[in-house]
Design an enzyme around this catalytic site. Structure first.
Site, PDB file in Angstrom:
ATOM      1  N   GLU A   1       0.188  -9.131  -1.213  1.00  0.00           N
ATOM      2  CA  GLU A   1      -0.464  -8.654   0.007  1.00  0.00           C
ATOM      3  C   GLU A   1      -1.703  -7.839  -0.351  1.00  0.00           C
ATOM      4  O   GLU A   1      -1.933  -6.740   0.130  1.00  0.00           O
ATOM      5  CB  GLU A   1       0.495  -7.835   0.891  1.00  0.00           C
ATOM      6  CG  GLU A   1       0.016  -7.735   2.342  1.00  0.00           C
ATOM      7  CD  GLU A   1       0.964  -6.966   3.241  1.00  0.00           C
ATOM      8  OE1 GLU A   1       1.801  -7.618   3.889  1.00  0.00           O
ATOM      9  OE2 GLU A   1       0.865  -5.715   3.280  1.00  0.00           O
TER      10      GLU A   1
ATOM     11  N   HIS B   1      12.149   5.626  13.779  1.00  0.00           N
ATOM     12  CA  HIS B   1      12.040   5.742  12.327  1.00  0.00           C
ATOM     13  C   HIS B   1      12.832   6.972  11.896  1.00  0.00           C
ATOM     14  O   HIS B   1      12.849   7.980  12.600  1.00  0.00           O
ATOM     15  CB  HIS B   1      10.574   5.899  11.930  1.00  0.00           C
ATOM     16  CG  HIS B   1      10.308   5.715  10.474  1.00  0.00           C
ATOM     17  ND1 HIS B   1      10.507   6.723   9.555  1.00  0.00           N
ATOM     18  CD2 HIS B   1       9.870   4.639   9.759  1.00  0.00           C
ATOM     19  CE1 HIS B   1      10.181   6.279   8.344  1.00  0.00           C
ATOM     20  NE2 HIS B   1       9.797   5.024   8.445  1.00  0.00           N
TER      21      HIS B   1
ATOM     22  N   GLU C   1      -2.324   4.976   3.136  1.00  0.00           N
ATOM     23  CA  GLU C   1      -2.162   3.607   2.649  1.00  0.00           C
ATOM     24  C   GLU C   1      -3.478   2.930   2.256  1.00  0.00           C
ATOM     25  O   GLU C   1      -3.526   2.174   1.283  1.00  0.00           O
ATOM     26  CB  GLU C   1      -1.437   2.766   3.708  1.00  0.00           C
ATOM     27  CG  GLU C   1       0.021   3.106   3.892  1.00  0.00           C
ATOM     28  CD  GLU C   1       0.260   4.252   4.861  1.00  0.00           C
ATOM     29  OE1 GLU C   1       1.440   4.567   5.113  1.00  0.00           O
ATOM     30  OE2 GLU C   1      -0.728   4.824   5.379  1.00  0.00           O
TER      31      GLU C   1
ATOM     32  N   HIS D   1       5.417   4.956  13.411  1.00  0.00           N
ATOM     33  CA  HIS D   1       5.808   5.675  12.197  1.00  0.00           C
ATOM     34  C   HIS D   1       4.631   6.139  11.356  1.00  0.00           C
ATOM     35  O   HIS D   1       4.790   6.996  10.499  1.00  0.00           O
ATOM     36  CB  HIS D   1       6.712   4.797  11.316  1.00  0.00           C
ATOM     37  CG  HIS D   1       5.969   3.705  10.599  1.00  0.00           C
ATOM     38  ND1 HIS D   1       5.605   2.541  11.212  1.00  0.00           N
ATOM     39  CD2 HIS D   1       5.520   3.621   9.318  1.00  0.00           C
ATOM     40  CE1 HIS D   1       4.982   1.766  10.353  1.00  0.00           C
ATOM     41  NE2 HIS D   1       4.892   2.391   9.200  1.00  0.00           N
TER      42      HIS D   1
ATOM     43  N   ARG E   1       1.645   7.857   9.431  1.00  0.00           N
ATOM     44  CA  ARG E   1       1.372   9.283   9.260  1.00  0.00           C
ATOM     45  C   ARG E   1       0.175   9.751  10.082  1.00  0.00           C
ATOM     46  O   ARG E   1       0.157  10.880  10.564  1.00  0.00           O
ATOM     47  CB  ARG E   1       1.140   9.608   7.772  1.00  0.00           C
ATOM     48  CG  ARG E   1       2.424   9.645   6.962  1.00  0.00           C
ATOM     49  CD  ARG E   1       2.141   9.968   5.505  1.00  0.00           C
ATOM     50  NE  ARG E   1       3.375  10.056   4.741  1.00  0.00           N
ATOM     51  CZ  ARG E   1       4.059  11.170   4.537  1.00  0.00           C
ATOM     52  NH1 ARG E   1       3.613  12.308   5.043  1.00  0.00           N
ATOM     53  NH2 ARG E   1       5.171  11.162   3.835  1.00  0.00           N
TER      54      ARG E   1
ATOM     55  N   ASP F   1       0.799  -1.225   0.000  1.00  0.00           N
ATOM     56  CA  ASP F   1       0.000   0.000   0.000  1.00  0.00           C
ATOM     57  C   ASP F   1       0.833   1.277   0.000  1.00  0.00           C
ATOM     58  O   ASP F   1       0.355   2.321   0.417  1.00  0.00           O
ATOM     59  CB  ASP F   1      -0.915   0.000   1.232  1.00  0.00           C
ATOM     60  CG  ASP F   1      -0.149  -0.284   2.524  1.00  0.00           C
ATOM     61  OD1 ASP F   1       1.074  -0.017   2.576  1.00  0.00           O
ATOM     62  OD2 ASP F   1      -0.770  -0.769   3.491  1.00  0.00           O
TER      63      ASP F   1
END
Length: 384
Positions: free
Chosen positions: A120, A247, A134, A215, A217, A98
């Site tokens: 996936e 990260h 994503e 991590h 967003r 994604d």
């Protein structure tokens, strides 16, 4: 005889880890010409883990640059990937998951009439804002791809609910199980591969380790500050050592470091390569994370997970009792973590090895299907 040309496109650390078994399985098939394109979405982390699996890209494009608008990054990826597709002229493009790289590669291929296989496929949270961006990327990829490699029965059901033809969906398991098995074997044969994490493990010898990764967003800003506050509150416990794997994104590393630097039982570590991180996870009593990959890996290691999100597109771990969703409220995180750490029976009930996401043979299954379904007729490509 013509060898089908396949182009695997990846640009982030999770893509490198999860596509490595597919690439390895494809390259064992001499009848298929498999090329790898690496984008610059996570340049340093990507190279780190490509090296772990011995993958040398056949083509690379310039990094998208840290930060900045996502549409600008997407535009750079679109044009960069598109130029490689023009040069390599694959019969099929293979993407994972994604990411912006997956979205850009899917669009670039689609606009050139090149079919796309999605590894996936079928993960859905049902909320376009979580994970963001994503969830939108994987849905667009799902519409445009013609081969869908679903990791779980739930992912198959999600694709069927979206009217994806049944003969285009293949239940393969998640390739992360393959990658984890490969790396565990390498660690057993060469323990020095994990030396990078040895100092922090030695620092917390005699204490239970709680590992934290953040991590996503949607957790930037206020939510990240709340998570950091929860970690700081947990750090007053004398029986644990908390390892925060930072990260490299400054929007994540900066706020976490600012709040947690100086907490005596918190170790802030730079991003580890995959073998070292697998050793860290395996040594942990508990993991707090918003990572999708860690939600898949930890159950296979028998390590309980608290998910720092309000929903997950990986419900299998929750259903199996290996993970709990706790969100980002500091009080809720601390209560959930403390409750497990203070109750050996409850912690032990979660700390059971569970193979929720695959049996370690997904890469071979995917490679076999790709070899039998190479994509567009090469003669048609030449007539464009």
């Amino acid at each position: 005889m013509h060898r089908p040309r396949l182009l695997v496109v990846l640009g982030t650390r999770p893509e490198a880890i999860k596509m490595a078994p597919v690439i390895a399985a494809l390259r064992k098939r001499p009848q298929v010409d498999t090329r790898v394109l690496a984008t610059g979405q996570h340049r340093t982390l990507l190279k780190q883990d490509l090296d772990v699996f011995g993958i040398v890209p056949d083509a690379e494009i310039a990094p998208t640059g840290a930060g900045g608008a996502l549409d600008v990054a997407l535009a750079r990826l679109l044009t960069g990937i598109g130029s490689v597709i023009e040069r390599k002229r694959p019969q099929r493009v293979i993407v994972h998951g994604d990411t912006l790289t997956a979205l850009a590669a899917t669009l670039s291929a689609h606009l050139r009439g090149v079919p796309v296989a999605h590894v996936e496929a079928g993960l859905r949270s049902g909320d376009l804002s979580a994970p963001w961006p994503e969830e939108g990327s994987r849905r667009v990829t799902g519409v445009l791809a013609d081969l869908h490699f679903a990791p779980t029965a739930g992912a198959v059901a999600a694709l069927r609910a979206e009217n994806v033809p049944s003969d285009a969906i293949h239940l393969t398991g998640n390739t992360v199980a393959d990658a984890l098995r490969i790396v565990q074997a390498r660690i057993a044969a060469a323990p020095g591969l994990t030396d990078a994490v040895a100092p922090v493990l030695a620092r917390f010898a005699g204490r239970r380790i709680v590992t934290v990764t953040v991590h996503r967003r949607e957790n930037h800003g206020v939510a990240l500050a709340r998570i950091a506050e929860a970690v700081a509150r947990l750090a007053i416990r004398e029986d644990i050592g908390i390892v925060v794997a930072l990260h490299p994104n400054p929007a994540v590393a900066g706020p976490l470091s600012e709040r947690l630097r100086g907490c005596g039982r918190v170790a802030l570590v730079r991003a580890l390569d995959y073998p070292a991180f697998v050793r860290l996870m395996a040594a942990s009593a508990l993991i707090l994370t918003d990572s999708g990959g860690v939600q898949e890996e930890a159950p296979a290691l028998g390590v309980p997970v608290l998910v720092l999100r309000d929903r997950t597109e990986r419900p299998e771990g929750v259903a199996a009792g290996a993970a709990r969703i706790v969100g980002t409220d500091p009080a809720r995180i601390v209560a959930a973590a403390s409750g497990l750490l203070d109750d050996p029976a409850a912690l032990g009930a979660m700390a059971v090895v569970r193979h929720c996401y695959g049996d370690g043979r997904a890469g071979e299954r995917i490679a076999a299907i790709l070899a039998a379904t190479p994509g567009r007729d090469p003669a048609a490509l030449e007539r464009r």
